[in-house]
Design a protein around this motif. Structure first.
Motif, PDB file in Angstrom:
ATOM      1  N   UNK A  50       0.823  -1.202   0.000  1.00  0.00           N
ATOM      2  CA  UNK A  50       0.000   0.000   0.000  1.00  0.00           C
ATOM      3  C   UNK A  50       0.857   1.253   0.000  1.00  0.00           C
ATOM      4  N   UNK A  51       0.216   2.380   0.245  1.00  0.00           N
ATOM      5  CA  UNK A  51       0.884   3.681   0.218  1.00  0.00           C
ATOM      6  C   UNK A  51       0.548   4.434   1.501  1.00  0.00           C
ATOM      7  N   UNK A  52       1.525   5.178   1.995  1.00  0.00           N
ATOM      8  CA  UNK A  52       1.318   6.111   3.094  1.00  0.00           C
ATOM      9  C   UNK A  52       1.594   7.499   2.541  1.00  0.00           C
ATOM     10  N   UNK A  53       0.570   8.340   2.516  1.00  0.00           N
ATOM     11  CA  UNK A  53       0.636   9.586   1.761  1.00  0.00           C
ATOM     12  C   UNK A  53       1.526  10.640   2.399  1.00  0.00           C
ATOM     13  N   UNK A  54       1.628  10.637   3.732  1.00  0.00           N
ATOM     14  CA  UNK A  54       2.409  11.674   4.417  1.00  0.00           C
ATOM     15  C   UNK A  54       2.726  11.210   5.821  1.00  0.00           C
ATOM     16  N   UNK A  55       3.552  11.983   6.515  1.00  0.00           N
ATOM     17  CA  UNK A  55       3.895  11.657   7.882  1.00  0.00           C
ATOM     18  C   UNK A  55       2.669  11.610   8.773  1.00  0.00           C
ATOM     19  N   UNK A  56       2.623  10.619   9.683  1.00  0.00           N
ATOM     20  CA  UNK A  56       1.492  10.465  10.585  1.00  0.00           C
ATOM     21  C   UNK A  56       0.411   9.551  10.068  1.00  0.00           C
ATOM     22  N   UNK A  57       0.492   9.144   8.799  1.00  0.00           N
ATOM     23  CA  UNK A  57      -0.516   8.222   8.260  1.00  0.00           C
ATOM     24  C   UNK A  57      -0.054   6.784   8.476  1.00  0.00           C
ATOM     25  N   UNK A  58      -1.013   5.849   8.388  1.00  0.00           N
ATOM     26  CA  UNK A  58      -0.692   4.455   8.675  1.00  0.00           C
ATOM     27  C   UNK A  58      -1.754   3.560   8.068  1.00  0.00           C
ATOM     28  N   UNK A  59      -1.411   2.270   7.997  1.00  0.00           N
ATOM     29  CA  UNK A  59      -2.386   1.237   7.651  1.00  0.00           C
ATOM     30  C   UNK A  59      -2.171   0.053   8.587  1.00  0.00           C
ATOM     31  N   UNK A  60      -3.280  -0.621   8.907  1.00  0.00           N
ATOM     32  CA  UNK A  60      -3.195  -1.738   9.839  1.00  0.00           C
ATOM     33  C   UNK A  60      -3.794  -2.987   9.223  1.00  0.00           C
ATOM     34  N   UNK A  61      -3.287  -4.142   9.702  1.00  0.00           N
ATOM     35  CA  UNK A  61      -3.697  -5.435   9.183  1.00  0.00           C
ATOM     36  C   UNK A  61      -3.972  -6.360  10.356  1.00  0.00           C
ATOM     37  N   UNK A  62      -5.148  -6.925  10.373  1.00  0.00           N
ATOM     38  CA  UNK A  62      -5.542  -7.821  11.460  1.00  0.00           C
ATOM     39  C   UNK A  62      -4.910  -9.194  11.263  1.00  0.00           C
ATOM     40  N   UNK A  63      -4.399  -9.757  12.365  1.00  0.00           N
ATOM     41  CA  UNK A  63      -3.774 -11.080  12.335  1.00  0.00           C
ATOM     42  C   UNK A  63      -4.366 -11.901  13.471  1.00  0.00           C
ATOM     43  N   UNK A  64      -5.060 -12.971  13.121  1.00  0.00           N
ATOM     44  CA  UNK A  64      -5.650 -13.844  14.136  1.00  0.00           C
ATOM     45  C   UNK A  64      -4.641 -14.919  14.521  1.00  0.00           C
ATOM     46  N   UNK A  65      -4.348 -15.005  15.841  1.00  0.00           N
ATOM     47  CA  UNK A  65      -3.371 -15.961  16.334  1.00  0.00           C
ATOM     48  C   UNK A  65      -4.003 -16.887  17.359  1.00  0.00           C
TER      49      UNK A  65
END
Length: 427
Positions: A50-65
């Motif tokens: 994916x892409x992070x457009x600028x500082x302070x942005x983020x993306x998260x991904x769920x992981x079931x363990x």
């Protein structure tokens, strides 16, 4: 060049995360590949980008363990000094369970990926977060690869990034460790300290594959950050010596397999050795070992005694035992630990009849912690062309062997001696 940057996760982010989680807008990693060594030990591999457009942005991904699951993750970041992405692992209460937050430093191979690992102590859903500490791009994407194994592999060390590196002590002896690379995302980090004394003249590395199968890289780094980790790559390879200034260094072993080429049944198992190598200022030959080795004086060749080997039935193995030293700042002689030495035996008689292939024999050895070394030669049988009378009325037929033992690297330090090779006696 040293980088100073105190990296902190923004205080506002937990509030943003609550909103994101409540809205259910967590991204899902796409399933890429899975393999199993057997039904009880399965690994699942995933990838997302994916892409992070600028500082302070983020993306998260769920992981079931599930309880006991082993998670490994790698965030490959854009090769751009204006961009600094980090990798975090959160639980559902927004606690940071693991993280990797190197400062971007561009090496020849690009920016160092962010790595983390985690073993679950309960059934839970966690969230991998790719976060932009600085900069961003709508054209340069990141890639997040992660694996989930049913269990932590036997003997696996939790040293998945530089700040969790296994500390190796090379001050008193060499560090010898065994490990394995159990997934295409696995990274094993090691850290060691190089001192300033002459006993740290060089550092020797040796990486031995104990199994046939996986493909790995072995890279050496130093941290050029002052209050952060910024990894400057110094070199790569599987064996050799390198001169390193005083400081702390890191070694990373990681897989070269892709998610699709990885085979769990052919894991890379290795043995890694790291040792200090002392400077050599002096080499002494202490004795020779071989058939009836003894000191004799043949006044026609030398006024001082030298060792003689009885080679009447072939010389067999001739061993040179010696010791290497360096001198410390106070002028005291100290053992040259782990110094690598090479030796040559050159038979003058065979040289005189233009047969250098029979004249020369070679050997090498490493000095131990006490500076002593033992070097085994396998010389050709002597011609016995030199004649020297002795008091009993017999004549000894011998060859004279020129012996040279020296360091294998500049500056050359060496010692020379002669050895008598006895063939037979006549009256």
């Amino acid at each position: 060049m040293f980088i100073s940057k105190r990296k902190r996760f923004p205080r506002v982010l937990p509030i943003i995360l609550v909103t994101v989680l409540s809205l259910g807008t967590v991204f899902a990693g796409s399933f890429s590949y899975a393999s199993a060594a057997d039904t009880s030990d399965q690994i699942h591999l995933y990838t997302a980008s994916g892409y992070l457009e600028k500082g302070g942005t983020y993306r998260m991904y769920a992981v079931a363990l599930k309880k006991g699951s082993y998670l490994q993750a790698r965030l490959t970041v854009p090769a751009d000094n204006s961009i600094d992405y980090d990798l975090y692992l959160f639980d559902s209460s927004l606690n940071v369970k693991s993280s990797s937050d190197y400062v971007t430093y561009l090496n020849a191979s690009g920016s160092e990926p962010e790595d983390l690992e985690y073993v679950s102590d309960a059934d839970e859903t966690l969230y991998l977060c790719a976060f932009s500490t600085k900069g961003g791009s709508t054209e340069k994407q990141y890639t997040l690869d992660y694996s989930v194994s049913d269990t932590l592999p036997s003997g696996e060390s939790m040293n998945g990034n530089a700040k969790e590196a296994t500390v190796l002590d090379i001050a008193d002896a060499n560090a010898l460790i065994n490990g394995d690379v159990n997934s295409p995302i696995d990274a094993d980090w090691y850290k060691f300290v190089v001192g300033k004394a002459p006993e740290y003249d060089k550092i020797r590395f040796s990486y031995d594959r104990l199994t046939v199968g996986g493909r790995c890289s072995c890279k050496l780094y130093r941290n050029i950050g002052t209050d952060c980790i910024a990894l400057q790559e110094l070199g790569s390879g599987f064996s050799g010596e390198i001169a390193l200034p005083e400081g702390t260094y890191y070694l990373k072993i990681s897989s070269l397999d892709t998610l699709s080429s990885f085979n769990r049944t052919t894991l890379e198992t290795y043995q890694l050795s790291i040792m200090k190598v002392s400077r050599v200022d002096e080499i002494q030959i202490v004795r020779y070992e071989g058939h009836n080795a003894r000191k004799v004086t043949y006044s026609g060749f030398s006024s001082v005694p030298h060792y003689r080997i009885d080679a009447s039935n072939g010389p067999g193995t001739v061993t040179v035992v010696g010791v290497a030293y360096y001198y410390d700042d106070a002028g005291n002689r100290q053992p040259a630990v782990n110094a690598r030495l090479t030796g040559t035996m050159d038979d003058r008689q065979w040289e005189e009849v233009n047969h250098p292939e029979f004249a020369k024999s070679y050997a090498s050895a490493d000095a131990g912690l006490d500076g002593f070394f033992s070097m085994d030669f396998h010389p050709h049988s002597p011609m016995g062309g030199y004649r020297t009378p002795i008091d009993s009325g017999f004549i000894h037929h011998i060859d004279i062997i020129d012996v040279d033992v020296r360091t294998g690297a500049q500056p050359i330090v060496s010692v020379q001696d002669i050895l008598y090779m006895y063939k037979n006696s006549t009256t």
